[in-house]
Scaffold this motif. Structure first.
Motif, PDB file in Angstrom:
ATOM      1  N   TYR A 115       0.849  -1.211   0.000  1.00 43.71           N
ATOM      2  CA  TYR A 115       0.000   0.000   0.000  1.00 43.71           C
ATOM      3  C   TYR A 115       0.874   1.248   0.000  1.00 43.71           C
ATOM      4  O   TYR A 115       0.630   2.207  -0.730  1.00 43.71           O
TER       5      TYR A 115
ATOM      6  N   ASN B 209       1.751   3.987  -3.228  1.00 45.24           N
ATOM      7  CA  ASN B 209       1.591   5.429  -3.019  1.00 45.24           C
ATOM      8  C   ASN B 209       2.885   6.179  -3.306  1.00 45.24           C
ATOM      9  O   ASN B 209       2.880   7.224  -3.959  1.00 45.24           O
TER      10      ASN B 209
ATOM     11  N   ALA C 279       2.226  11.284   0.298  1.00 48.70           N
ATOM     12  CA  ALA C 279       2.108   9.866  -0.064  1.00 48.70           C
ATOM     13  C   ALA C 279       2.393   8.985   1.141  1.00 48.70           C
ATOM     14  O   ALA C 279       1.719   7.980   1.367  1.00 48.70           O
TER      15      ALA C 279
ATOM     16  N   GLY D 150      -0.297   6.427   2.730  1.00 46.74           N
ATOM     17  CA  GLY D 150       0.022   5.011   2.893  1.00 46.74           C
ATOM     18  C   GLY D 150      -0.065   4.585   4.348  1.00 46.74           C
ATOM     19  O   GLY D 150      -0.632   3.549   4.678  1.00 46.74           O
TER      20      GLY D 150
END
Lengths: 520, 354
Positions: free
Chosen positions: A148, A152, A190, A194
């Protein structure tokens, strides 16, 4: 034209509210149930010493997993996006594949490695202690959730305007300095995004912590509900876990709010130049392959081992029946989730306003809520207001749909945004009313978005464990339930075919989705 | 006789930004192409959307063939609409896009009317194509054909040529005008391009900040602008201050004839082509050439006279060079401008005697 000034028609608002009401209503029952006990009992429950330990364990696990995923994802993303390493595409796909190995399967793989009857013992005679507790749970969750963050960060790294880094170089900064002073600040949004997803996942995870027997809130809720049958305490634990979730989301919003300035503009045409790896190439390669080996290779090898070397006394029809049970709940849930998401996505795209944003966020509550808390809330709701639904398939389907509806909003909303509102207006100027205009012009264009959203929900629901555990009708056993119950009874070989079915199925879908992404 | 009458229409989105339409009134005659011209953001498109029924006005009335349509929903107004991006349905073929306009019509008749429309817009063989397989100009014609096929009382066109290449624009413009004239369709056309508005409209209204500043034929609006905004928006002009006494005024360019009677302090407009430059080599020339812009068919000069700069066009064969002394001679009466008076009711400039 300014659409913000216009209010959505009432019937759209009603349709868009259904999903939010569906999530909030059961939560109200959770609160009701929690306050059923008298005040003294409540005090005793809330101020128990045990709660502090649960809180400490939950925080420790979350923190450990966040640090672990960051240490894996940041270098991985940098190496696969910005350096001259070869086979970037393949490495990216391989590094993303762990998403196909749910936390409880990862835990299963790690558990079966050690111990007296573990794979290592059988193959080498060397019996390592079986993984469990904090280290086991953290390892399983880190290996499962780091993609994940990785995805990102990849997107953010590809979007950083190279002129910032070039400016820094022209001012005399070295590569390492530039990474920490220029690149990393750009990655903050990001990282936060995440971390939020991973944090919520860790708070809500049940399978891995239960198999590793690490006492956190969600595990405690389950044992209270299932073992001790203390439902009031279970309700209170759920509320505490909910409060933690709210805290995490709130923290993310605060932090993100301050980083707005740093976000680089989109639509940068220039791609940053590749950083030559030079003498560090072997280390970079070693790192990437070690991560892939641990996160993908290990579970696949272990599953293969159990499947091939110790063929369990299992007939394929049983796995097929279990697969059918998973699909039987997931397919209708996917359809229902897409149906719930459609009016929310449409309102958000066509009538951006405080109301539509609130409705959209409300749908995301369903996704952020720890699944056990949502499942428990659904149980209380069913027992009180709809006893006929309790322990039926429709209730399970409803819970899946409410939990995962947010996943379907994104793809549908992008599809709505791509379909010009002029199309509907053109249809209306040609004599169609609002509904006819939508059905004849926009709906056909949303087909792909609706299917994409539905498929996403379907794939995730196929692996779902905690909600299924609490809400599945008696005797209804999905793939995930079979993996979990057999592993927790140390029947590792017998869990293998079910786990393999999940991994192969999700792996195929993730490969498909990634391929789809890449071709655009 | 009017097809459409707009009466004192007002619309405000939010108070801070002021009205997007304020007491707008005009009417469209049968078979007429009526242009709505104004800079971007002046409220033209909003006005069009109010007329089509996609926005609700705060006040005012819209009459179609004498009947008020303010409370009728968009789908029952019988007003055709051609969008800036054409809004062709991407999942339907060209023929199906046109058939979409024909409701409650038998299959057979539908087919023949689609064919009729396709040949009307000159796309007879393109029925099976999908919209994205057509050029911009062809898409434009399909959109217009689709609107016409529904049999509306009037057609609204929103910036219909702005998505076309410059090379296609002129041809498409005359295609559209021919098509509208051939079918006798009344139309309102919104544009920010003054050349486009002047060339395609039978009459036009010039809008600024939500209000109509002037309505008239292209010739009238160009040659006899009523306000400084209209004078400047429809091409380059010289704005002069003067003192009027009857049909003449005292100005920095000397005593000038006026297009109509006025008294006291006035603001005057003189187009560059109405100023002539004459050689004055005797050393005491009143004006000096500052800048020369050669444009092929004519030449624009920026000249200075008494501390004020003027623009003047001369024929290609009259050549001056910067620094040269000249005399500036007006060739037409100066146009008297009003200091911002609004056309709150429909007042039209009398057709000018050119």
């Amino acid at each position: 034209m300014p659409a913000s000034g216009r209010r959505p028609p009432w019937f759209l608002l009603v349709a868009a509210s259904i999903g939010a009401i569906g999530v909030l209503l059961p939560l109200a029952y959770l609160v009701l149930r929690a306050f059923e006990a008298d005040l003294q009992a409540v005090q005793a429950l809330v101020f128990r010493q045990r709660n502090l330990r649960l809180l400490f364990n939950t925080l420790t696990l979350s923190f450990t997993v966040l640090v672990g995923t960051t240490l894996l994802a940041v270098p991985l993303a940098f190496i696969t996006v910005r350096t001259d390493i070869r086979h970037k595409r393949l490495l990216t796909i391989l590094a993303t594949l762990p998403l196909a190995v749910p936390g409880y399967v990862m835990a299963y793989a790690l558990i079966s490695l050690g111990g007296n009857y573990g794979i290592l013992a059988r193959l080498t005679g060397l019996a390592l202690p079986r993984m469990s507790g904090l280290s086991g749970a953290a390892a399983a969750l880190t290996l499962y959730t780091y993609p994940y963050l990785f995805l990102n960060l990849r997107a953010a790294l590809a979007g950083v305007d190279p002129s910032y880094e070039e400016t820094a170089r022209s001012l005399g900064y070295g590569r390492t300095e530039i990474f920490f002073k220029v690149t990393l600040p750009h990655l903050r949004p990001a990282l936060l995004a995440g971390w939020l997803v991973i944090g919520l996942y860790v708070l809500g995870d049940f399978g891995a912590v239960a198999l590793m027997r690490y006492e956190v809130f969600s595990y405690a809720i389950f044992t209270q509900y299932h073992g001790a049958f203390d439902r009031v305490y279970a309700a209170w634990l759920s509320l505490m876990l909910l409060a933690m979730t709210v805290g995490v989301v709130g923290l993310e919003w605060r932090l993100l709010g301050r980083t707005k300035l740093w976000r680089s503009g989109s639509g940068v045409g220039r791609k940053p130049a590749e950083v030559p790896l030079g003498r560090t190439r072997p280390f970079a390669k070693l790192f990437v392959w070690l991560v892939i080996l641990a996160a993908v290779g290990l579970p696949v090898l272990i599953l293969s081992y159990w499947l091939l070397l110790s063929p369990p006394d299992l007939r394929p029809p049983q796995v097929a029946a279990s697969f059918a049970a998973s699909a039987g709940a997931s397919v209708p849930a996917a359809a229902l989730a897409a149906l719930l998401a459609l009016p929310v996505a449409y309102t958000a795209a066509r009538y951006p306003s405080v109301i539509s944003r609130t409705l959209e966020r409300a749908a995301y509550i369903g996704y952020a809520i720890p699944p056990l808390a949502l499942a428990l809330a659904m149980v209380f709701f069913a027992l009180r207001s709809a006893p006929a639904l309790y322990q039926t398939l429709p209730l399970l389907i409803l819970a899946y749909a409410l939990n995962f509806q947010a996943l379907a909003i994104g793809p549908i909303r992008s599809a709505v945004l791509q379909a010009s509102p002029r199309l509907e207006e053109a249809a209306r100027s040609l004599g169609r009313n609002r509904v006819e205009a939508f059905v004849s012009t926009v709906l056909p264009l949303l087909r792909r978005g609706i299917v994409a959203g539905g498929v996403l929900v379907f794939v995730i629901a196929m692996k779902e464990l905690p909600i299924t555990f609490l809400l599945a009708p008696t005797g209804y056993r999905t793939l995930a339930m079979n993996v979990f119950s057999r592993t927790s009874e140390a029947m590792l070989a017998q869990a293998a075919p079910y786990a393999a079915a999940i991994v192969v199925f999700s792996g195929l879908f993730i490969g498909f989705l990634l391929k789809h992404e890449g071709s655009r | 006789m009017q097809v459409m009458k707009i009466n004192e229409l007002s619309k405000t989105y939010d108070e801070a930004h002021g009205p997007v339409a304020e007491r707008v009134s005009f009417s469209v005659r049968p078979g007429e192409i009526f242009g709505l011209l104004g800079p971007s953001g002046c409220g033209k498109t909003t006005l069009l959307r109010v007329i089509a029924g996609f926005e609700t006005p705060d006040s005012g009335d819209i009459l179609l063939n004498g009947r008020s349509i303010g409370s009728i929903p968009a789908e029952r107004r019988e007003i055709g609409l051609v969008f800036q991006d054409y809004a062709l349905f991407p999942h339907l073929s060209v023929a199906d896009n046109i058939a979409f306009a024909l409701r409650g019509v038998s299959k057979q008749e539908k087919r023949s009317r689609v064919a009729e429309t396709l040949s009307l817009v000159g796309l007879g063989r393109f029925g099976e194509r999908m919209p994205h397989e057509l050029s911009g100009g062809q898409q434009q014609r399909v959109a217009l054909g689709r609107a016409i096929a529904a049999g509306p009382k009037i057609i609204l066109l929103d910036e219909p040529f702005s998505n076309l290449d410059a090379s296609l624009r002129d041809a498409t413009r005359s295609d559209v005008r021919d098509l509208l004239k051939k079918t006798g369709m009344s139309a309102i056309l919104v544009t920010h391009d003054q050349e486009e508005a002047l060339s395609i409209s039978d009459r036009l209204a010039v809008m600024n900040e939500g209000r109509i500043e002037q309505i008239g034929t292209p010739e009238t609006v160009y040659h006899r602008p009523r306000t400084p905004f209209v004078a400047q928006f429809l091409g380059r002009t010289n704005i002069l201050q003067g003192t009027a006494g009857g049909r003449e005024a005292e100005t920095p360019l000397g005593r000038l004839p006026l297009d109509r009677e006025a008294h006291g302090a006035v603001l005057l407009s003189l187009r560059p082509e109405h100023l002539e430059l004459l050689r004055e080599d005797n050393g005491n020339a009143p004006a000096t050439v500052l800048v020369r812009e050669f444009k092929g068919h004519d030449i624009t000069y920026r000249v200075q006279l008494g501390g004020i700069e003027y623009l003047a066009h001369t024929e290609y064969y009259r050549s001056f060079h910067p620094g040269q002394g000249v005399r500036v001679v007006p060739r037409a009466p100066a146009v008297v401008l009003q200091h911002r008076t609004w056309c709150t009711t429909e007042r039209e400039t009398p057709e000018a005697v050119e």
